[in-house]
Scaffold this motif. Structure first.
Motif, PDB file in Angstrom:
ATOM      1  N   ALA A 102      18.623  34.607  37.186  1.00 13.76           N
ATOM      2  CA  ALA A 102      18.909  33.334  37.863  1.00 13.76           C
ATOM      3  C   ALA A 102      18.616  32.142  36.964  1.00 13.76           C
ATOM      4  O   ALA A 102      19.166  31.048  37.170  1.00 13.76           O
ATOM      5  CB  ALA A 102      18.077  33.237  39.142  1.00 13.76           C
ATOM      6  N   ILE A 103      17.767  32.329  35.954  1.00 13.10           N
ATOM      7  CA  ILE A 103      17.421  31.246  35.042  1.00 13.10           C
ATOM      8  C   ILE A 103      18.647  30.761  34.273  1.00 13.10           C
ATOM      9  O   ILE A 103      18.829  29.554  34.051  1.00 13.10           O
ATOM     10  CB  ILE A 103      16.331  31.700  34.052  1.00 13.10           C
TER      11      ILE A 103
ATOM     12  N   ALA B 216      26.492  35.468  30.862  1.00 12.83           N
ATOM     13  CA  ALA B 216      26.773  36.380  31.970  1.00 12.83           C
ATOM     14  C   ALA B 216      26.211  37.775  31.692  1.00 12.83           C
ATOM     15  O   ALA B 216      25.586  38.393  32.563  1.00 12.83           O
ATOM     16  CB  ALA B 216      28.274  36.452  32.218  1.00 12.83           C
ATOM     17  N   ILE B 217      26.415  38.276  30.479  1.00 11.32           N
ATOM     18  CA  ILE B 217      25.902  39.606  30.130  1.00 11.32           C
ATOM     19  C   ILE B 217      24.380  39.604  30.094  1.00 11.32           C
ATOM     20  O   ILE B 217      23.726  40.528  30.608  1.00 11.32           O
ATOM     21  CB  ILE B 217      26.479  40.075  28.780  1.00 11.32           C
ATOM     22  N   LEU B 218      23.790  38.566  29.495  1.00  7.95           N
ATOM     23  CA  LEU B 218      22.330  38.475  29.451  1.00  7.95           C
ATOM     24  C   LEU B 218      21.738  38.434  30.857  1.00  7.95           C
ATOM     25  O   LEU B 218      20.725  39.088  31.142  1.00  7.95           O
ATOM     26  CB  LEU B 218      21.906  37.225  28.682  1.00  7.95           C
ATOM     27  N   ALA B 219      22.363  37.660  31.743  1.00  9.50           N
ATOM     28  CA  ALA B 219      21.857  37.538  33.114  1.00  9.50           C
ATOM     29  C   ALA B 219      21.862  38.886  33.816  1.00  9.50           C
ATOM     30  O   ALA B 219      20.936  39.198  34.585  1.00  9.50           O
ATOM     31  CB  ALA B 219      22.703  36.532  33.889  1.00  9.50           C
ATOM     32  N   GLU B 220      22.890  39.696  33.570  1.00 10.49           N
ATOM     33  CA  GLU B 220      22.954  41.016  34.194  1.00 10.49           C
ATOM     34  C   GLU B 220      21.854  41.938  33.664  1.00 10.49           C
ATOM     35  O   GLU B 220      21.238  42.689  34.416  1.00 10.49           O
ATOM     36  CB  GLU B 220      24.322  41.654  33.931  1.00 10.49           C
ATOM     37  N   ILE B 221      21.597  41.868  32.368  1.00 16.54           N
ATOM     38  CA  ILE B 221      20.620  42.767  31.753  1.00 16.54           C
ATOM     39  C   ILE B 221      19.186  42.389  32.116  1.00 16.54           C
ATOM     40  O   ILE B 221      18.367  43.248  32.461  1.00 16.54           O
ATOM     41  CB  ILE B 221      20.794  42.782  30.220  1.00 16.54           C
ATOM     42  N   ILE B 222      18.858  41.087  32.051  1.00 19.93           N
ATOM     43  CA  ILE B 222      17.481  40.665  32.331  1.00 19.93           C
ATOM     44  C   ILE B 222      17.216  40.525  33.823  1.00 19.93           C
ATOM     45  O   ILE B 222      16.075  40.280  34.236  1.00 19.93           O
ATOM     46  CB  ILE B 222      17.141  39.339  31.620  1.00 19.93           C
ATOM     47  N   GLY B 223      18.261  40.703  34.626  1.00 21.62           N
ATOM     48  CA  GLY B 223      18.111  40.519  36.071  1.00 21.62           C
ATOM     49  C   GLY B 223      17.210  41.524  36.752  1.00 21.62           C
ATOM     50  O   GLY B 223      16.869  41.361  37.925  1.00 21.62           O
ATOM     51  N   VAL B 224      16.806  42.578  36.032  1.00 20.28           N
ATOM     52  CA  VAL B 224      15.925  43.587  36.647  1.00 20.28           C
ATOM     53  C   VAL B 224      14.510  43.041  36.865  1.00 20.28           C
ATOM     54  O   VAL B 224      13.750  43.598  37.656  1.00 20.28           O
ATOM     55  CB  VAL B 224      15.854  44.862  35.779  1.00 20.28           C
ATOM     56  N   LYS B 225      14.154  41.972  36.148  1.00 24.36           N
ATOM     57  CA  LYS B 225      12.822  41.396  36.344  1.00 24.36           C
ATOM     58  C   LYS B 225      12.859  40.401  37.491  1.00 24.36           C
ATOM     59  O   LYS B 225      13.714  39.518  37.544  1.00 24.36           O
ATOM     60  CB  LYS B 225      12.326  40.690  35.071  1.00 24.36           C
TER      61      LYS B 225
END
Length: 263
Positions: A64-65, A24-33
């Motif tokens: 989303a990945i 969940a935390i990773l998805a929020e951080i990398i979601g800018v791409k």
């Protein structure tokens, strides 16, 4: 219940909670791409038009990945620990996501060291490059996006656990695929539009037609992935049941269905 069984329950919750929280935390951080799903798979963009005005492709956030991992883990936690378990890990994760955003906001305002700027001042092709600007641009997100993301996350989780339990009351211990997929489809429908509505309508300048158009595209992806990954639920269920033992697994599932889980 003996100490070995208690230890297994605790270990299972820690493992599932860690997987949930990390993704969940990773998805929020990398979601800018934002990436093109079609081009990544070697296809041309679909070029669908919504409302006769918005040309949309499957351009999705990188987050989303790994969000499907969050979906699956939510349903597994719900299966063995009930709504109390899902609520506990969801609120904990939301708090840590907020903490991560605060830390990122602070570090992007730190004055960069001169040598760091100098050694990274050019690209491999010799073009000028400002690594501090790139770092801040990548990691810093707007307040609207942060609020929208956290609100959608919590709302989606609470709706997921509610629908899951309602479907469990109808299906009993059978048809895991129905309650897992059904709860995900409902919760992610809400999630897809809430995050866009808050981030880009309330705090941004999008109109409702654009929110609906982009929300539909995002939901189509989430719906497809949720259905495709359903067999993984049975694989995970089998592994967990083997680890816990038949008696303990059945006891935990029964407690979860009656909302008596120790959590």
């Amino acid at each position: 219940m003996n100490s070995i069984q208690e230890s297994k329950k605790t270990n299972l919750f820690i493992i599932l909670g860690s997987i949930f929280l990390t993704n969940a935390i990773l998805a929020e951080i990398i979601g800018v791409k934002i990436f093109s799903a079609e081009k990544t798979l070697g296809f041309d963009p679909v070029n669908w038009t919504f409302f006769g005005a918005y040309l949309l492709d499957f351009n999705l956030t990188a987050g989303a990945i790994i969000w499907p991992v969050v979906f699956i883990t939510t349903d597994i936690i719900n299966e063995y620990f009930g709504k109390k378990g899902v609520k506990k890990i969801s609120f904990l994760t939301a708090g840590l996501i907020a903490y991560a955003f605060i830390v990122i906001m602070i570090v992007t305002h730190l004055v960069p060291a001169d040598f760091w700027l100098d050694v990274n001042s050019t690209t491999p092709d010799g073009d000028s490059f400002n690594i501090s600007y790139a770092f801040n641009t990548i990691f810093r997100q707007g307040l609207g996006i942060i609020i929208g993301s956290l609100t959608a996350f919590l709302l989606g989780q609470l709706i997921d656990v509610y629908v899951f339990q309602k479907l469990r009351a109808v299906t009993g211990e059978n048809k895991i695929w129905l309650r897992a997929t059904g709860s995900t489809l409902v919760s992610q429908f809400i999630d897809s539009f809430v995050v866009l509505g808050i981030a880009f309508y309330v705090f941004g300048n999008w109109n409702l037609s654009q929110i609906i158009a982009v929300g539909i595209m995002n939901y189509l992806y989430k719906m497809t992935v949720a259905i495709v990954l359903t067999p993984l639920l049975y694989v995970a269920h089998g592994i967990i049941d083997k680890y816990l033992g038949k008696d303990l697994a059945e006891e935990m599932i029964e407690e979860a269905s009656e909302n008596k889980a120790f959590l």
